[in-house]
Design a protein around this motif. Structure first.
Motif, PDB file in Angstrom:
ATOM      1  N   ASP A 219      33.951 -36.448 -27.708  1.00 39.72           N
ATOM      2  CA  ASP A 219      34.954 -35.628 -27.040  1.00 39.72           C
ATOM      3  C   ASP A 219      35.809 -36.503 -26.140  1.00 39.72           C
ATOM      4  O   ASP A 219      35.319 -37.391 -25.440  1.00 39.72           O
ATOM      5  CB  ASP A 219      34.283 -34.535 -26.203  1.00 39.72           C
ATOM      6  N   SER A 222      41.137 -33.913 -22.630  1.00 37.25           N
ATOM      7  CA  SER A 222      42.122 -33.013 -23.223  1.00 37.25           C
ATOM      8  C   SER A 222      43.332 -32.861 -22.308  1.00 37.25           C
ATOM      9  O   SER A 222      43.225 -32.312 -21.210  1.00 37.25           O
ATOM     10  CB  SER A 222      41.498 -31.635 -23.488  1.00 37.25           C
ATOM     11  N   TYR A 381      42.989 -24.245 -21.592  1.00 39.43           N
ATOM     12  CA  TYR A 381      41.666 -24.867 -21.594  1.00 39.43           C
ATOM     13  C   TYR A 381      40.958 -24.595 -22.922  1.00 39.43           C
ATOM     14  O   TYR A 381      40.404 -25.515 -23.550  1.00 39.43           O
ATOM     15  CB  TYR A 381      40.841 -24.324 -20.435  1.00 39.43           C
ATOM     16  N   TYR A 382      40.981 -23.333 -23.360  1.00 35.60           N
ATOM     17  CA  TYR A 382      40.381 -22.999 -24.655  1.00 35.60           C
ATOM     18  C   TYR A 382      41.089 -23.744 -25.787  1.00 35.60           C
ATOM     19  O   TYR A 382      40.450 -24.263 -26.711  1.00 35.60           O
ATOM     20  CB  TYR A 382      40.457 -21.493 -24.912  1.00 35.60           C
ATOM     21  N   ARG A 385      40.046 -27.411 -25.746  1.00 31.99           N
ATOM     22  CA  ARG A 385      38.692 -27.616 -26.241  1.00 31.99           C
ATOM     23  C   ARG A 385      38.625 -27.442 -27.762  1.00 31.99           C
ATOM     24  O   ARG A 385      37.812 -28.073 -28.435  1.00 31.99           O
ATOM     25  CB  ARG A 385      37.736 -26.636 -25.570  1.00 31.99           C
ATOM     26  N   THR A 388      40.141 -30.864 -29.512  1.00 28.50           N
ATOM     27  CA  THR A 388      39.746 -32.130 -28.906  1.00 28.50           C
ATOM     28  C   THR A 388      39.830 -33.278 -29.906  1.00 28.50           C
ATOM     29  O   THR A 388      40.311 -34.363 -29.592  1.00 28.50           O
ATOM     30  CB  THR A 388      38.314 -32.022 -28.352  1.00 28.50           C
ATOM     31  N   SER A 406      33.550 -24.086 -29.865  1.00 26.80           N
ATOM     32  CA  SER A 406      33.011 -24.982 -28.843  1.00 26.80           C
ATOM     33  C   SER A 406      32.710 -24.270 -27.535  1.00 26.80           C
ATOM     34  O   SER A 406      32.227 -24.887 -26.593  1.00 26.80           O
ATOM     35  CB  SER A 406      33.991 -26.123 -28.583  1.00 26.80           C
ATOM     36  N   GLU A 407      33.037 -22.967 -27.454  1.00 27.11           N
ATOM     37  CA  GLU A 407      32.815 -22.212 -26.226  1.00 27.11           C
ATOM     38  C   GLU A 407      31.755 -21.145 -26.486  1.00 27.11           C
ATOM     39  O   GLU A 407      32.047 -20.065 -26.978  1.00 27.11           O
ATOM     40  CB  GLU A 407      34.124 -21.569 -25.736  1.00 27.11           C
TER      41      GLU A 407
END
Length: 702
Positions: A219, A222, A381-382, A385, A388, A406-407
């Protein structure tokens, strides 16, 4: 003269005010260009950060997807100058022990058989023992990339060791791994030379290859999740501050009261301002999307950015209102900066997990979502992610209803975020409309629950007698009685005749205006911390009772401070009254619906010229003719006739900012005469006394 009414008038007013805003934007090209390009500047900064981060990791494979890494051979011994931060003069390697002829021959073979380059004697130093070599390394830091320590234990056994600086270095985005760059080449060269020595000088050429383990990319930082929310907030706040400053400046220059006295439907001014702001914001978004697309190919960027630019717009109205936080246009920059800091801090808190997490209550999430920058932060943010790495699926329109893979603990999908953004936009918009009605910049305030009254929606006018003040704390009867003995007999007689008459039986055939105990009080307040306290009251108008007949010229005379301008401002609806009432052709100025009826047949020339400097005289007349509801087929000729009446034909295409004081007063009179109004109120028309003859021919009553 033919007029338009109903929804057609609403559309005509909206188009006129929107055209006015577009003209002003075009003629303030520098500010408009700043508004449009400021967001591009912040996006370029995001590009800079993204390119910088990519350049820092371009030489490492940790951030790449490697299902089948290639085999990489060990390099030959490289020149010492290729090492990061190596000083000159430098050496390719040093060695021990130089007292052994066998070891010396091995070192010579290393130098002569180095693939692609023979190492010269000047680039190598030999020492008697390891202690001398380490002493030299301490005294000459960063002048050698490695050392070989060899020991001849028997004719068939030669031991060796490699010494290098194992610290990884980075310079201008490139990593230097000393193991692969210096240690392994030196080790392979030593083993080749030692093997050849043990075989009696026979040289064997071989190489060693290394291959990474297959791995997915790790990762990475971001840019979307961390940098983009703040930068997009800054981009939207730039235009926010410019437009908020313009609105407050219009209020300071009393330009906001012009539409109020021109029979503009409720909310039309706000919708026009909102329209031009959204137009500018959306225009910024559309030319930003191609730039952003180079970083993140996703339709949600357009949707989220559009909402981010639109949502703060509605905050302008309550903040720039008369009772808002901003009293001067110069303060708008400070308020805008404070909002940006608050938004930055809340976005930072959102990035670290509050409150969009299963561990927080739903109520926290709802309250937190009322501030649009927070929704922007969690959406990006979402999105960050989910994008990435290159093999990440991202968030497409098809999977907008599900959480990113990923969440595992996400509480919002992208669809819910967008719905929330639209809901907060509508919420703040309705709040702005409500505040603008109950706490207007000027004019009659509507009741707190005005939207529940039938008359507001039907437009029906009702007479509301307000002979007594609405604020029971003031004793207006005492004020009225204190000046009663100073009144002339004819003044008392007219007052008594009005008091004894029923307002509902007003003689509308002969009386145009009936003032019934008009009172206006200005209250001084002082501020101490967050508390406001009333300190003094000034009674500008103390119980005025008059009848103004039709087809007459009525003048208010008095010394400075007598209340003439205040009375006119109350009659025209610019100032809310403190007590009493005014009936104009039977309609009460205390009734919002009645005030709308009054403005439809009233013209006003205020005490001070309130004109837009960047609009020409003819453009002013066209604007107010459309606001008054004149039919489009009559506007051009009617405007030309008025310009001729006030002797401004030659200057009708000149911007009002270039007019002299007298020309501005004449233009204000022409605006007041638009549509042949039944009533025209002129405040201090002494500079245009020569036009009274023209006025008398055009008016029914002044």
């Amino acid at each position: 003269m033919a007029r338009v009414e109903g929804w057609r008038l609403l559309v005509q007013q909206f188009k006129a005010l929107l055209l006015k805003n577009l003209l002003l934007s075009w003629r303030r090209r520098f500010l408009t260009a700043l508004h449009l390009t400021s967001s591009l500047f912040f996006i370029l900064l995001i590009f800079g950060v993204d390119i910088s981060l990519k350049s820092r990791r371009r030489t490492t494979t940790a951030f790449r997807d490697l299902p089948d890494p290639p085999a990489v051979p060990v390099d030959p011994i490289l020149p010492c100058e290729s090492g990061f931060f190596i000083k000159s003069p430098c050496y390719d390697f040093i060695w021990t022990t130089n007292s052994s002829s066998v070891i010396a021959s091995i070192v010579g073979r290393i130098m002569q058989t180095n693939p692609g380059r023979v190492i010269p004697d000047s680039k190598v130093i030999g020492f008697k023992n390891i202690e001398d070599a380490e002493e030299w390394l301490l005294q000459n830091p960063l002048r050698c990339t490695g050392a070989i320590h060899m020991e001849e234990r028997s004719p068939s056994v030669i031991a060796y060791g490699i010494q290098t600086n194992s610290t990884s270095k980075m310079e201008r985005g490139s990593y230097e791994d000393p193991v692969f760059k210096f240690q392994l080449p030196l080790q392979l060269a030593a083993e080749r030379a030692i093997t050849a020595n043990l075989l009696g000088g026979t040289y064997i050429d071989w190489n060693v290859y290394f291959k990474e383990f297959a791995h997915p990319p790790v990762d990475v930082f971001s840019v979307v999740a961390v940098i983009a929310p703040t930068f997009l907030l800054a981009a939207s706040m730039f235009g926010f501050v410019i437009q908020m400053s313009n609105l407050v400046a219009e209020r300071e220059l009393k330009l906001r009261q012009i539409p109020t006295t021109g029979h503009v439907y409720d909310g039309t001014v706000g919708l026009c301002v909102l329209g031009i702001l959204d137009y500018m914001g959306l225009l910024s978004c559309f030319y930003l999307i191609p730039s952003l697309g180079a970083l993140w190919y996703d339709v949600w960027i357009l949707l989220i950015s559009a909402q981010q630019f639109s949502a703060p717009v509605v905050l302008i109205f309550p903040l720039s209102s008369k009772h808002g936080f901003i009293s001067k246009s110069s303060s708008s920059k400070t308020v805008g900066f404070c909002i940006f800091i608050i938004g930055f801090l809340t976005q930072l808190v959102t990035y670290f997990g509050f409150p969009y997490n299963v561990s927080f209550a739903k109520s926290f999430q709802i309250i937190w979502s009322f501030f649009p920058p927070n929704l922007l932060a969690i959406a990006l943010y979402y999105l960050g992610r989910a994008t990435t790495n290159e093999q990440d699926p991202g968030i497409s329109w098809e999977n907008r209803k599900v959480c990113s893979f990923s969440e595992s603990d996400c509480v919002l999908t992208m669809e819910k975020i967008f719905v929330w953004l639209m809901a907060t936009f509508l919420l703040w918009l309705l709040s702005a409309i409500y505040i603008d009605n109950v706490l207007p910049v000027n004019g009659v305030r509507k009741p707190w629950l005005y939207f529940l009254k039938v008359s507001y929606w039907t437009g029906a006018s009702t007479i509301q007698i307000k002979d007594k003040p609405r604020d029971g704390s003031r004793n207006y009867d005492a004020i009225d009685s204190s000046i009663d003995e100073k009144k002339d007999e004819d003044v008392r007689a007219e007052e008594n005749s009005i008091k004894t008459a029923d307002a509902n039986s007003m003689d509308k055939e002969n009386v145009a205006i009936q003032v019934r105990g008009l009172m206006k009080t200005f209250t001084k307040v002082s501020r101490k911390g967050l508390c406001w306290k009333k300190t003094d009251e000034h009674h500008a108008v103390k119980g005025l009772w008059i009848n103004i007949k039709k087809d007459s010229l009525f003048c208010l005379l008095g010394q400075n401070g007598a209340g003439k301008s205040t009375t006119i401002s109350c009659i025209t609806g610019v100032l809310p009254i403190s007590g009493g009432d005014v009936l104009i052709y039977g309609d009460s100025i205390t009734s919002p619906a009645g005030m709308n009826q009054i403005r439809s047949h009233m013209g006003v020339c205020p005490q001070f010229d309130v004109l837009w400097d960047n609009l020409s005289g003819l453009e002013h007349l066209h604007l107010f003719a459309q606001i008054k509801g004149l039919h489009p087929s009559h506007i051009v000729q009617h405007s030309m006739d008025l310009m001729e009446h006030v002797k401004l034909t030659e200057a009708m295409h000149v911007q009002a900012g270039n007019y002299s004081g007298g020309m501005k007063r004449r233009l204000s009179v022409a605006i007041a005469l638009i549509g042949d109004p039944k009533i025209v109120c002129l405040d201090e028309p002494h500079q245009i006394i020569n036009l009274l003859k023209v006025l008398w021919q055009s008016l029914k009553i002044i």
